[in-house]
Each structure stands twice: as structure tokens, then as C-alpha cells.
Design a protein around this motif. Sequence first.
Motif, PDB file in Angstrom:
ATOM      1  N   PHE A 127       0.743  -1.133   0.105  1.00 53.17           N
ATOM      2  CA  PHE A 127      -0.064   0.086  -0.017  1.00 53.17           C
ATOM      3  C   PHE A 127       0.696   1.345   0.003  1.00 53.17           C
ATOM      4  CE2 PHE A 127       0.807  -1.365   4.370  1.00 53.17           C
ATOM      5  CZ  PHE A 127       1.216  -0.154   5.017  1.00 53.17           C
ATOM      6  N   TYR A 147      -3.925   0.440  -2.198  1.00 52.08           N
ATOM      7  CA  TYR A 147      -3.822  -0.935  -1.293  1.00 52.08           C
ATOM      8  C   TYR A 147      -4.225  -2.012  -2.265  1.00 52.08           C
ATOM      9  CZ  TYR A 147      -3.693  -2.850   3.217  1.00 52.08           C
ATOM     10  OH  TYR A 147      -3.246  -3.774   4.413  1.00 52.08           O
ATOM     11  N   ARG A 149      -4.123  -6.151  -2.443  1.00 55.26           N
ATOM     12  CA  ARG A 149      -3.866  -7.438  -1.761  1.00 55.26           C
ATOM     13  C   ARG A 149      -3.729  -8.350  -2.893  1.00 55.26           C
ATOM     14  NH1 ARG A 149      -8.059  -7.819   2.836  1.00 55.26           N
ATOM     15  NH2 ARG A 149      -6.446  -6.428   3.685  1.00 55.26           N
ATOM     16  N   GLU A 166      -7.901  -3.080  -2.760  1.00 56.30           N
ATOM     17  CA  GLU A 166      -8.775  -2.642  -1.578  1.00 56.30           C
ATOM     18  C   GLU A 166      -9.114  -1.020  -1.594  1.00 56.30           C
ATOM     19  OE1 GLU A 166      -9.950  -4.933   0.257  1.00 56.30           O
ATOM     20  OE2 GLU A 166      -8.688  -6.640  -0.604  1.00 56.30           O
ATOM     21  N   ARG A 167      -8.099  -0.489  -1.766  1.00 54.59           N
ATOM     22  CA  ARG A 167      -8.409   1.082  -2.130  1.00 54.59           C
ATOM     23  C   ARG A 167      -7.404   1.673  -2.912  1.00 54.59           C
ATOM     24  NH1 ARG A 167     -10.851  -0.337   1.899  1.00 54.59           N
ATOM     25  NH2 ARG A 167     -10.987   0.286   3.893  1.00 54.59           N
ATOM     26  N   PHE A 188      -8.193   6.316   1.545  1.00 54.69           N
ATOM     27  CA  PHE A 188      -8.045   6.141   2.949  1.00 54.69           C
ATOM     28  C   PHE A 188      -8.686   7.007   3.670  1.00 54.69           C
ATOM     29  CE2 PHE A 188      -4.669   4.282   0.486  1.00 54.69           C
ATOM     30  CZ  PHE A 188      -4.391   2.826   1.315  1.00 54.69           C
ATOM     31  N   TYR A 200      -0.572   3.724   8.920  1.00 55.02           N
ATOM     32  CA  TYR A 200      -0.167   4.540   8.337  1.00 55.02           C
ATOM     33  C   TYR A 200      -0.055   6.113   8.912  1.00 55.02           C
ATOM     34  CZ  TYR A 200      -4.538   6.718   7.004  1.00 55.02           C
ATOM     35  OH  TYR A 200      -5.746   7.281   6.716  1.00 55.02           O
ATOM     36  N   LEU A 229      -8.887  -3.751   8.054  1.00 56.46           N
ATOM     37  CA  LEU A 229      -8.846  -2.317   6.840  1.00 56.46           C
ATOM     38  C   LEU A 229     -10.482  -2.062   6.581  1.00 56.46           C
ATOM     39  CD1 LEU A 229      -7.251  -0.710   5.084  1.00 56.46           C
ATOM     40  CD2 LEU A 229      -7.642  -2.317   3.430  1.00 56.46           C
ATOM     41  N   THR A 238       0.875  -4.728   9.328  1.00 58.27           N
ATOM     42  CA  THR A 238       1.520  -4.008   8.537  1.00 58.27           C
ATOM     43  C   THR A 238       2.896  -3.428   8.830  1.00 58.27           C
ATOM     44  OG1 THR A 238       0.554  -1.849   8.785  1.00 58.27           O
ATOM     45  CG2 THR A 238      -0.655  -3.206   7.271  1.00 58.27           C
ATOM     46  N   THR A 240       5.422  -0.385   7.954  1.00 54.54           N
ATOM     47  CA  THR A 240       5.114   0.714   7.165  1.00 54.54           C
ATOM     48  C   THR A 240       6.391   1.804   7.355  1.00 54.54           C
ATOM     49  OG1 THR A 240       2.931   0.582   7.785  1.00 54.54           O
ATOM     50  CG2 THR A 240       3.551   2.864   6.573  1.00 54.54           C
ATOM     51  N   GLU A 257       1.782  -5.441   3.876  1.00 59.62           N
ATOM     52  CA  GLU A 257       0.718  -6.217   4.712  1.00 59.62           C
ATOM     53  C   GLU A 257       0.888  -7.821   4.763  1.00 59.62           C
ATOM     54  OE1 GLU A 257      -2.482  -8.346   3.445  1.00 59.62           O
ATOM     55  OE2 GLU A 257      -3.784  -6.308   3.562  1.00 59.62           O
TER      56      GLU A 257
END
Length: 991
Positions: A127, A147, A149, A166-167, A188, A200, A229, A238, A240, A257
Amino acid sequence: MKNKRSESIRTQLLGPLLILLVLQAVVIAGLVFFGGVSIKLKNNEIHILSENTENTRLGLEKETLHHWVVLFNNSDFITSGIQQVLEEERRRSKDIFTDYDLNRKIVDKIMEKSIEMLHLSHATGVFMVLNGPAAKNSPAEMKAGFYVRNSNSGGYLKDNSSLLMERGLPSIAEKYDIPLDSFWELGFQESEDGKASAFYKKPYLMAVQYQAAPADSMKFAYLSSPFRLSPRDMPVITYTIPIILSDGTIVGAYGLEMTLNQLEQILGDDQTNGSFEECWLLGIRNKETKTIIPVAYSGYLYNQYFNEIPRINYVDNEEESISELESSEGTRWYASIRSLDVYGNNSPFEREEWVLAGMARQNDLLSFYNAIRRMLFSSMLVPLVFSLLGAFVIGKIMTEPIRRLVMELRGKSGTRGLSLKRVRIREIDELSETIEQLNWDVERASSKISSILEHANVLIGVFEFEEEADRVFCSRSLFEMLGWGCMEEPYCYIKTEKFKKYMEKTFTGIKIKGDRILQCLEGPEGTRWVEFILDGSKKGTILGVCSDVTADVEEKEKLERERNYDLLTELYNRRAFREQVEAAVKKQKKKLSALIMWDLDNLKYINDTYGHDEGDRYIVLFADCLKLFSERGGIIARYSGDEFVTYLEADDKEEIRKNVRDFMKHIQKFALNTEGGYQFPIRVSGGLSWYPDDALEFETLFNYADFAMYMVKHSVKGIVKEFDLNEYTHNSYMLAGSEELNRMLDRKEVRFAFQPIVTREGTIYGYELLMRPDFANMKGISEVLNLARAQAKLSQMEALTWFAGLKAVMAEIEAGQLGPDVKLFINSIASVCLTENEQAELLELYGELLHRIVIEMTEGEPASHNFMEQKIDIARQWKGQVAVDDFGTGYNSEAILLRMKPDIIKVDINLVKRVNEDRNRQIILNNLLDFAEKNSIIVLAEGVETPEELEFLMNCGVSLFQGYYIARPQMEIRPLDPYIVKRMQEFSGKT
């Protein structure tokens, strides 16, 4: 010879055994008191737990943290990519905080290498979050980024079929062929409790607080605690790092992730087997406390003792260099706790310590140690106290069974024959005498068995029945086959009356064929079939031979079952289903019935991704759900690989519809659980036809249900659709023409017609290549394209258009019918593009024609911007031209002109038709001509069908013309009609 007095076994054993026990006790006492064995054993067991924990920690760090750190240390493509976009757009770093379009370009720049990094990392997701708006109209607090996956962690599929978005922006997902997840969001957004955004925000805010430099990004790396999430998403952790540009601006965060399922799988893979049961706990603790907050675990013991405990407290045992804890029900545990190398000493998160605990129950860990202690104590005490008594008892135990055996053998035998050597031990000598007496009986029985075995060629049970005797000879195998009990001896004699009772009880409901008796027997091991052969050739004696024929009977039953049933699902096959339905229709008492055709969705994806074994499990799971209809009197069958059929009867249609709705709700409770932990809910599409409303014959009824199901599969999916005769009338070609389309694409052959495009002076400017498939079941090219679109074969149609079209052009050139400078207009499908290999092959075969190509891109349906740009680039490379086809009928006509900047605009027939009479059409045409003149674009009017239309268009200033008035499409190129040429020259002279 005078026999010497025999001695008892008890006497022979007593002396030596007593001496041996005393020596053993002395040796063990020396080990206990002087060797320190027990303490060493205890320390060794504890050391094994510590060593296993350390090995597991190293394996976990290697698989995750160390691997990710190496990847992040080589991830300068993030900052360099962002810096490159800023330079290209001539923007500043702080513009990221406000410009959503700039953020989109940054995400597009970083996405490809991020996907590569995801595959290399063995993580489940990657992500990037930017501290700026996600889109133009998105909420102010929604941040931009992506994001992605990976459902196939550790694998690498070039088509990105294992990825889910996902995002992120849908346009980015479309560009990289990444489907959107069911929990997808545009960007997000901070959750209510803040847990789903801390992964994040923490590293980002900490880097901002400490004014981190570009080289310090790994110092602020953060391993998050578990979170979801989305509320219904799976729990993940995650890793980051903040994104720090070269000028020191902190613009966002980037990371990887891993799902808790994947983490627990790694823990399970790293387990080390020992002499005791272990479980593993990965958790977080404050450096100064003795409390662990669980994150992930492995091992059934943890589930049993600690699964519901939110915090685990422990104490350190300094003396034994181990930690101790106690579970809620009082079980005491040893725990070896190791810190993971997550943060450095100067990290702002160093107090948030990640630890791995290897735990074992104290009783399990020290079981061998405790057993040794007890054994040492017993071995030292018992031999000293009970040695004499033990020797006496052992002697008695050994002799008494022998004496009993002697007495038993003496009662069965009365003859002598075998001579054995005496050993002068009373008990064994007596046993030898008895065996000699029994030997003759064994020899006699053996001769009888030899005679019986001549009648059989398989493993058998036998008996001999003599009318005058009071006993019947039986083999042990006979007792075992017929379930009469167990025997220790190979053969025995039983009383005649007892034998008759056994036979009467066993052989009930028998089947007799001549002298053969076939009997079915039920037992603990299941159903068995035995066959008896009786031989009464010897007067007064009957010999019986019993054999197990279960395998033969079951094979016949299996063949009969395979004739009617599908082996995988145990449902009817198509032949049996048809027989059952036709029989049900003949005796149908209800007013109506329905035939439903089912097709499993996602089966091909499961087979390709997880293997056919998982696909078979998916099929069986749905077949078990279909049995709900059997309980309600329906007939169900597996018709082919992923197709099933159901036949239902009812008094009215609404009753059947309700049953179908209940079934669709029922299957929502079931899902296929793959070995990787992913769940595939059952998803099925269906088509329904009614008897007798839709059809009276089975074949027609089935075809109608199949058509309704086909229309669902190529539209919305996941529903059951009833047959519609009007829809069938208009779209039956979708089924009937499928084979013709496949045959055309496989052979790569199709005819093309040529329609002239002429100038104002009546000269040939070019020809449009129009595909003319020779199909019996489809009326025109529009139906062919609809079918190709439904079957996802537009890319093959695009390739066929180019290669077969240019092949037809070459034939006309060789025939001398095509001039050297005439343009070739080729219709290109908007939503697909030729591959690089196809472009190279086209250049090799028809390179001399490509500069004459005019690529017509249909404006009547939305096109992929990427494909459109690729086609424009291809035309420019070939020094060809680009045309917008059917202008005035599609999506965003003016926007298309601005984006494409075409060489030619083809005005659609709907705008040309009666333009000389319609003022509104004239206004649109004049505006287009004005725009084209200012931008050096040629205007071509297609669909010219009357001389009045042609004259008006020429007066307006249109340059090129195409239509039935000028010339119809021709399979072979012929000259223009001189009359039309003359009229055009006259009109041109007037203007």
C-alpha cells in the motif's frame, strides 16, 4: 534308562533372577546419588524449549522482517518516482497535499514496481498513502493512494489475476487489470476508533514530529498491531515507512501487509518437533512489563488454554533461565520468550516490543525427567524389598499356564507318534508328551483339509459333515467368514447340533443356483457376500467350501450404478435424468412443472488457480446443496462439468418460484474453504423453462432452460431467469451462432467487402473494409460482435479484422484492382488493441500497406483511453491516419475530438440523412465543419443515399463521401458508375 528327577522352572529361575535384581539396584543407586542425571535431564528439556523458540524466531524474522527491510532498503523507486512526476508536472512537493490529479499520476507511477515488490516480498498486500485528496469530489479527510492485496502470496501470475484492489482509483485498477474487492473504497479514511488508520498515521506523524531526514525513513519504520482494513475484512498487520522526499517533505507512508492467517501459517511451518507438545505466541509487550498482548499463535494447545485471554502475564525464573506462567484453569507452563529485531535502539517505537514465546506445559516438558526420577526411585527400592518375592511369583506365573495347557491337550488327544528329546525340566517334559499325543490328530486333520482344498482356487473356509458322527470338522476361516466367532486353532471340531444352529441362523433368505448357495451377511465391517459349494459325492459325508465373492458382487453393482449416476456427486447423470423426467411427465399429477438449468460461476478460476481437486470439492459442495430439492420431491442431476439440472412439480408457478428463492438463500450459507484460507461462496446462474407453457417435449424444454441460463451467464450472473420467447426470438443466435463464431476464429478466414470513399471530383480516395461473415444463424456483423463480446473474444475479432482484411487487400492488388495510393479504412474495436507480437507479425506480412491505413475508431461505445492512445501511436509510427467513426451518435463526441486529434471525421448516417431538409442537422454540421477547418481535419460524410443530400453536403464544404448513392459495398472492386462521377463533377463545379 532310569530317569533323573526333574527340576521346576520356578527353581531354575529363582537364584539367577535374585542376583540380577540386587546388582541392578546397586547400579541405579550409584547413578542417582553420584551422577546428577536427573538435574541434567531437567536442564536439557528446558534448553530444548529455548533452542526451539530461538530457531522459530530466526525463521520468522527471516521470512518477514529481515526480508522486508532488505526490500525497503532498495525501494528508492518510491521517492525517485514521486520526484520524477513532480519534475514532469513542474510542481512542488507540497502540491501533493492539495492536488488530487497529481496524486493520481504519482500512484500510477509507483503502482507497477509496487506490484513487483509485492510478489518478491511474499507479503499479502502492498500500500501507499499520500497526505492529499483521493479524487476531485472525495471527502476532505479521504487520503489518496492504493492498497493492493495478493490472494496468491508467494506465487507470481503475470496477468495480476491473483490481485485485488482494496483502496485506490478504479482507473488505476482498470489499467493494471486488477479487480476491485467487495470491501473496496476510493481512498484512505480515518475510522471512528482510529485503529484502521493507525498503521500509516503513526509512522507518518512520528516522522513529522521528529522532522525526519530522507535517509531516516527506516528509523521510523512501524510494525502495526492487528487491525481490519474494513469492518468485515480479515485481520492483518503492516510494516510501514514514511515517504520522505529529497527536500525533507514528508508526503505519506508506504508499506507491506501480512494477514494473521499467513503469519500463523509461517509460525506453523517453523515449528520444531520435540519430545513434548509446544505452542507459539507472537505478541507485543511494553519493555518494562511482564505482560504480552497476543497477536498471532500456532498450535492446538494455545487454542485450548489461552484463546480467549486478551493479555498473558508471566514471571521470570532466574535460576532455570526460563519464564513461567499459569493458565486460567491452573495449568502451569514454561515459556521461552525472545524479542524480535523489529526496531533499533533509537527508534521512536522501541518501547513497543514484539516478542515470540515458545510455551509448553511443565508436566509435558518435564514428563521424561519426572518419569526418570520415579523409575530411579522404584528401581532402587522395589528390587531390594521384593526381589525374592518377585522371583517366586514370576516362576509361578510361567509354570501355571504350561500346566494348564498340558491338561487341556491331554483331554483332546489319545494317540502317540512324534518322539521328542527330553530337556529334564518337568513342565516342558510334560508338554512334550502331550504334543506327541496330539500330533496324530493334526496329521489326520491335515489330510482331510488337503482333500477339500482341491475343490477351490481362492482363500476359502471348509467343513466336513458326517451323518453318523456327533462332531463336525470346521476350519478357522469358516468361522471368520460367517461371523461365528474367533478361534485360536486353524481347525476344530464342534458338536453337530451346534453346527446346525449356526447354519440355520446364518443362511436365511438364501439364493440357490444348483449346488451353489449365495448369501448376504451384515457385520461390523459392512455387507459381505459369500458363496457355498456343497459336495455330497461321498456317501454319508458332505464337504462344504465357502468363498468370499463380495468383490464380484460389488463390481456388478458398481457397473449398474455408474450407468445411472455421476461418480463425483452421486447425482443422476444426463441419461438417467432424462429417463426420470420423461417418466415423471407421463404420470404427472400436478398442474405444471419446471426444468431449471444451473451453471456454477467461478469454477474455471478455481480450477486454474487452486487445482482441479479444489474445483471438484466446489462441485460436490453445490451438489449437496441441490439435494434440498430432492427432499421436496424434485429430480436433480449433474448434466456436464459445471452444469446441473433440476425438475420440479407444483400446483402453480409461484410455489416453484418460492422454492427457487429459498434455494438461492440456502446456498449463501455455504462457501469453499481453500487450503490457503480463502473462501469462495457458492455462486450459480440458472435458467428456467415451464412445462407445458413453454414446451411439451423434453428436448425443447431443456434447450429453452439452457438459453435462459446462457443469457444470465452473459449479463448479470448469480440469478435464475425464466425463459422469454421474445428474447429467444431476438437472441437465439447467441446459442446457435457460437459454433460458427468459434469456427471462423479458429480458421482465421472471413470475406471482406470494399465500399468506395470518393472525393468531391468523383475520384477514389480510399475503400472501407467491411467484414462479411457467412453465418447461417446470424444476420449481420452487429450480431457477430455482440456474440464475440459475450464470449470475451473481441481481441480475437480485432486480430481477425486486421489480418484477414489486409489479406483481402493483397488479393485485390494482385488482381490489379487497387491503385497504389488508395487509402484503406479499417474498423478497429474500441475496447481492445493488437498485442505487440501481432503488431510485429502485421509489419512483417503487410509492411508495404501500413502507410495507407486509416484506423477507424468507433465513437459509439466507451473506449479504453490506453488502447486509444496506443492505436494513435501505431498509426503515427506507420505514417498512417486516424479517423473517428460514426461521429454524432456516441459518448462525449466533442471530448473525443479533443483527446484524439484525428485526421478524418466520419459523420454518421443519422446526421447525414435528410440534412438538406433538417435545420438542426445543418447547424451541427456547420459547427463541425468550422471546427475541422480550423484544426486541419478532413470531414467525410457516410450514408449518402440521395443526390439532394450529396449536393447539399458539397455546398457546405464536405471533402469526402461514402454511401449507397455513390456505390454499395462490393466483394470485388469495380470502377465507379460514370453517371455518379459526372453528377459529382457537376455539383463540384457549382460550388
